[in-house]
Scaffold this active site. Sequence first.
Site, PDB file in Angstrom:
ATOM      1  CG  HIS A 202      -1.974  -8.287   3.238  1.00 44.07           C
ATOM      2  ND1 HIS A 202      -3.538  -7.305   4.119  1.00 44.07           N
ATOM      3  CD2 HIS A 202      -1.294  -6.691   3.999  1.00 44.07           C
ATOM      4  CE1 HIS A 202      -2.897  -6.793   5.322  1.00 44.07           C
ATOM      5  NE2 HIS A 202      -2.563  -6.184   5.219  1.00 44.07           N
ATOM      6  CG  ASN A 275      -4.219  -2.956   6.744  1.00 46.11           C
ATOM      7  OD1 ASN A 275      -4.265  -3.421   6.066  1.00 46.11           O
ATOM      8  ND2 ASN A 275      -2.542  -2.339   7.507  1.00 46.11           N
TER       9      ASN A 275
HETATM   10  C1  HEM Z   1       5.677   0.588   2.963  1.00 39.98           C
HETATM   11  C2  HEM Z   1       4.859  -0.198   2.978  1.00 39.98           C
HETATM   12  C3  HEM Z   1       4.321  -1.382   2.576  1.00 39.98           C
HETATM   13  C4  HEM Z   1       4.522  -2.090   1.010  1.00 39.98           C
HETATM   14  C5  HEM Z   1       5.921  -1.802   0.596  1.00 39.98           C
HETATM   15  C6  HEM Z   1       3.248  -2.894   1.577  1.00 39.98           C
HETATM   16  C7  HEM Z   1       3.260  -4.166   0.162  1.00 39.98           C
HETATM   17  C8  HEM Z   1       2.763  -4.972   0.543  1.00 39.98           C
HETATM   18  C9  HEM Z   1       2.933  -6.319  -0.822  1.00 39.98           C
HETATM   19  C10 HEM Z   1       4.124  -6.346  -1.520  1.00 39.98           C
HETATM   20  C11 HEM Z   1       1.405  -6.951  -0.689  1.00 39.98           C
HETATM   21  C12 HEM Z   1       1.003  -8.310  -1.497  1.00 39.98           C
HETATM   22  C13 HEM Z   1       0.744  -8.041  -2.767  1.00 39.98           C
HETATM   23  C14 HEM Z   1      -0.110  -8.980  -3.573  1.00 39.98           C
HETATM   24  O1  HEM Z   1       0.566 -10.076  -3.798  1.00 39.98           O
HETATM   25  O2  HEM Z   1      -0.818  -8.397  -4.203  1.00 39.98           O
HETATM   26  C15 HEM Z   1       0.573  -6.570   0.988  1.00 39.98           C
HETATM   27  C16 HEM Z   1      -0.377  -6.818   0.714  1.00 39.98           C
HETATM   28  C17 HEM Z   1      -1.357  -5.502   1.240  1.00 39.98           C
HETATM   29  N1  HEM Z   1      -1.077  -4.251   2.132  1.00 39.98           N
HETATM   30 FE1  HEM Z   1       0.646  -3.796   1.645  1.00 39.98          FE
HETATM   31  N2  HEM Z   1       2.397  -3.234   2.357  1.00 39.98           N
HETATM   32  C18 HEM Z   1       3.009  -1.540   2.988  1.00 39.98           C
HETATM   33  C19 HEM Z   1       1.594  -0.996   3.643  1.00 39.98           C
HETATM   34  C20 HEM Z   1       0.258  -1.320   3.941  1.00 39.98           C
HETATM   35  C21 HEM Z   1      -0.081  -0.418   4.709  1.00 39.98           C
HETATM   36  C22 HEM Z   1       0.436   1.248   5.497  1.00 39.98           C
HETATM   37  C23 HEM Z   1      -1.278  -0.862   4.299  1.00 39.98           C
HETATM   38  C24 HEM Z   1      -2.942  -0.461   4.737  1.00 39.98           C
HETATM   39  C25 HEM Z   1      -3.396   0.672   4.287  1.00 39.98           C
HETATM   40  C26 HEM Z   1      -1.515  -1.563   4.027  1.00 39.98           C
HETATM   41  C27 HEM Z   1      -2.759  -2.613   3.169  1.00 39.98           C
HETATM   42  C28 HEM Z   1      -2.725  -4.264   2.760  1.00 39.98           C
HETATM   43  C29 HEM Z   1      -3.794  -4.991   2.612  1.00 39.98           C
HETATM   44  C30 HEM Z   1      -5.175  -4.923   2.325  1.00 39.98           C
HETATM   45  C31 HEM Z   1      -3.068  -6.031   2.014  1.00 39.98           C
HETATM   46  C32 HEM Z   1      -3.868  -6.820   0.476  1.00 39.98           C
HETATM   47  C33 HEM Z   1      -4.568  -6.852  -0.186  1.00 39.98           C
HETATM   48  C34 HEM Z   1      -5.006  -8.186  -1.034  1.00 39.98           C
HETATM   49  O3  HEM Z   1      -6.190  -8.522  -0.116  1.00 39.98           O
HETATM   50  O4  HEM Z   1      -4.879  -8.821  -1.818  1.00 39.98           O
HETATM   51  N3  HEM Z   1      -0.460  -2.292   3.173  1.00 39.98           N
HETATM   52  N4  HEM Z   1       1.031  -4.914   0.867  1.00 39.98           N
END
Ligand code: HEM
Length: 527
Positions: A202, A275
């Site tokens: 993201h 999402n």
């Molecule tokens: C085990 C599964 C997941 C892991 C380990 C994970 C991990 C991460 C990480 C490390 C980031 C970067 C955060 C940052 O640097 O600030 C991120 C961002 C994000 N993740 Fe996940 N994620 C997972 C699953 C999901 C799922 C299922 C969704 C949706 C329901 C999701 C939605 C998002 C969104 C929207 C962001 C961006 C947040 C922003 O706008 O700063 N992720 N995720």
Amino acid sequence: MTTRKKSRSTRSTKDGLKNRPGPNRTAGNRIGSDDSGNATVSKSSSRSTVSGPAHRGESSAESAGDALAAKFDSTQKLAADMPYNANKALEHGELSMQPQEGQRITASDPSATGSTLTETNPSNKTGAGKPQLGTNPSSLPLDRVRVDSSGQTLTTNQGVPVADNQNSLKAGYRGPVLLQDFILREKITHFDHERIPERIVHARGSAAHGFFECYDSLKKYTAASLFAEAGKRTPVFVRFSTVIGERGSADTVRDVRGFAVKFYTDQGNWDLVGNNIPVFFIQDAMKFPDLVHAAKPEPHFAVPQASTAHDTFWDFISLMPESTHMMLWVMSDRAIPRSFRMMQGFGVHTFRLVNDDGDSRFVKFHWNPMAGTHSLDWDEAVKISGADADFHRRDLWEAIESGAYPEYEFGMQIFTEEQAEKFSFDVLDATKIVPEELVPVTPVGKMVLNRNPDNFFAETEQVAFCAAHIVPGLDFSNDPLLAGRIHSYQDTQISRLGGPNFHEIPINAPVAPPHNNQRDGMHRQAI
Ligand code: HEM
């Protein structure tokens, strides 16, 4: 049972400030003075400021007659007011299952918990030494860090006026440039360190401020304060994103879109990190790094950018039948939205609502754009990628600038554990939806995005959403994908934002003032 001692009566007045050590008018003892020149601190500079007499009663403010003695005295009283931990027994066995409110002791004089008696010596830098008792200014509105440089002299970061911003300091007309040119060095050094790591996923995103308004009280279902009454408004910051592309990649690529909402509630921050597709690729967090490695550019030549048309991705998908549901969504026009304003959002996991009585129900969260859900078609998306890589970013910004505020209705699918037991699928499996035929979506409020950020880096880039950020009245389910997320976000942000104090970055600070005993670490600001 909670034991609360009666607090001592204070020498207090309405504003509490008069609780502070009074002026000491004894001649010859001045080591600090207030505005009127009155001495404010101790009689003797040789007396220790770290402890009072060993036994209570040996000294008192009255007998010693100075502020330091008063501080000793009130500190002693504070300690004496809690001679033992009356709550200790509640930490064990059955009783620990129902945590009780802890003991509260109020100091008879604020100097007891104050850090220094010289706090009241004012300057333009320290202020008047009259902090509002009990408040934490990091939770004040972002205005506290907005800078207006119009009509100001250019200065260094130390506030020193800059005479020449165009030429380095040289020994003679043609040099060499002098190492002592601290202005040149500061300017270049700061420039050298401008970049921070982009998000591991993201990385490409756009954000806006706004508010959430609750339609009706949800007290029956949840104790969460943002749903307490009809019409209640809670400030939000929302970041939309693509998942796989790097920070500068095109907006209209085929990809899942992030829909992350930070609710600044009066009981702390709730981050609903969702999402635009209601399901996910995998069921268990253990596979997430493998999924992302497969989707990111291949390691030897870093191709392709922001897309998944490559071998590693299809190797992963072909071996992971549970991804099929998500892939059908990703290969549909849902993965090339027309606009962030025309996109649904989903919490994806099953969460819990908990009411004041402790009753818990399962819940799935939904965002529905008031402008309807619309997509591009593939030919449009490809063309726009080349013509305007910022298509979605520009669209969101321009809509808000022109007053066409994007709106989304918030809905919940609420169901009981007994209902869940009867479903033919597992509600803890993020590759499944809960069909709306089984549990309809109840609209509970709407979100309006009515303000653009002022500084992309300070707000949109430094905002840190975290799936672990929930508030009283909400809870997690046992979804194993969610469990991994609860760990991952804060962990990654410690390196992305350079240490454990990123909650103090203004965009991340809650409006509910934090108070705790954590201390130190990189970039600590609270004093
Ligand atoms: C085990 C599964 C997941 C892991 C380990 C994970 C991990 C991460 C990480 C490390 C980031 C970067 C955060 C940052 O640097 O600030 C991120 C961002 C994000 N993740 Fe996940 N994620 C997972 C699953 C999901 C799922 C299922 C969704 C949706 C329901 C999701 C939605 C998002 C969104 C929207 C962001 C961006 C947040 C922003 O706008 O700063 N992720 N995720």
